[in-house]
Design a protein around this motif. Structure first.
Motif, PDB file in Angstrom:
ATOM      1  N   THR A 186       2.016 -15.716  22.696  1.00  0.00           N
ATOM      2  CA  THR A 186       1.112 -16.848  22.904  1.00  0.00           C
ATOM      3  C   THR A 186       1.031 -17.206  24.385  1.00  0.00           C
ATOM      4  O   THR A 186      -0.060 -17.419  24.918  1.00  0.00           O
ATOM      5  CB  THR A 186       1.587 -18.065  22.087  1.00  0.00           C
ATOM      6  OG1 THR A 186       1.638 -17.702  20.710  1.00  0.00           O
ATOM      7  CG2 THR A 186       0.658 -19.244  22.269  1.00  0.00           C
ATOM      8  N   ARG A 187       2.177 -17.274  25.054  1.00  0.00           N
ATOM      9  CA  ARG A 187       2.177 -17.574  26.494  1.00  0.00           C
ATOM     10  C   ARG A 187       1.424 -16.508  27.275  1.00  0.00           C
ATOM     11  O   ARG A 187       0.658 -16.808  28.193  1.00  0.00           O
ATOM     12  CB  ARG A 187       3.616 -17.672  27.017  1.00  0.00           C
ATOM     13  CG  ARG A 187       4.321 -18.942  26.666  1.00  0.00           C
ATOM     14  CD  ARG A 187       5.619 -19.055  27.431  1.00  0.00           C
ATOM     15  NE  ARG A 187       6.324 -17.774  27.476  1.00  0.00           N
ATOM     16  CZ  ARG A 187       7.512 -17.549  26.949  1.00  0.00           C
ATOM     17  NH1 ARG A 187       8.153 -18.517  26.351  1.00  0.00           N
ATOM     18  NH2 ARG A 187       8.084 -16.372  27.025  1.00  0.00           N
ATOM     19  N   LYS A 241       6.590 -14.453  18.969  1.00  0.00           N
ATOM     20  CA  LYS A 241       5.199 -14.922  18.911  1.00  0.00           C
ATOM     21  C   LYS A 241       4.917 -15.936  20.010  1.00  0.00           C
ATOM     22  O   LYS A 241       3.806 -16.008  20.527  1.00  0.00           O
ATOM     23  CB  LYS A 241       4.891 -15.563  17.547  1.00  0.00           C
ATOM     24  CG  LYS A 241       4.732 -14.572  16.442  1.00  0.00           C
ATOM     25  CD  LYS A 241       3.455 -13.797  16.616  1.00  0.00           C
ATOM     26  CE  LYS A 241       3.276 -12.819  15.475  1.00  0.00           C
ATOM     27  NZ  LYS A 241       2.185 -11.889  15.701  1.00  0.00           N
TER      28      LYS A 241
END
Length: 127
Positions: A70-71, A66
């Motif tokens: 997200t990055r 995750k």
């Protein structure tokens, strides 16, 4: 638009779950240290413990699945922000004045409706 097809994973791997737990424990550890050492450590050092715990938790989280998503999302959002045509100062000021004027006009209209409704109710009730 992004034309890539993303592979959806419904389940997190065991290492990802371990990373989530470790990140949670690091964050919780920083918060516990803040309250545990109340009166023993100076406040800036206690705040540094919370910030350090949060930073370590963020680093651990960003190494998970995750965290990678997200990055990637943040980098794509940054790329899309470069495409935005931002208004000039003059355009922004002009639109701000328009918004303020509309807010004043709508509030005066609502106040007028309120006065009319009050007058009708008083008329019906005989006051």
């Amino acid at each position: 638009m992004n034309s890539r097809v993303e592979q959806s994973r419904n389940q997190a791997s065991a290492t990802d779950v371990a990373k989530y737990v470790a990140a949670s424990l690091l964050l919780l550890g920083g918060l516990v240290a803040f309250y545990w050492f109340d009166g023993q450590w100076p406040t800036p050092l206690r705040v540094l413990a919370v910030v350090g715990g949060a930073a370590a938790a963020l680093v651990v989280f960003l190494t998970s699945g995750k965290g990678h998503q997200t990055r990637e999302f943040l980098s794509e959002a940054r790329f899309e922000l470069r495409k935005v045509v931002w208004p000039t100062r003059q355009e922004a000021m002009r639109m701000s004045w328009v918004v303020m004027l509309v807010v004043v006009l709508i509030s005066l209209m609502l106040a007028g409706f309120d006065l009319v409704i009050q007058w009708v109710i008083r008329l019906l009730l005989g006051n």
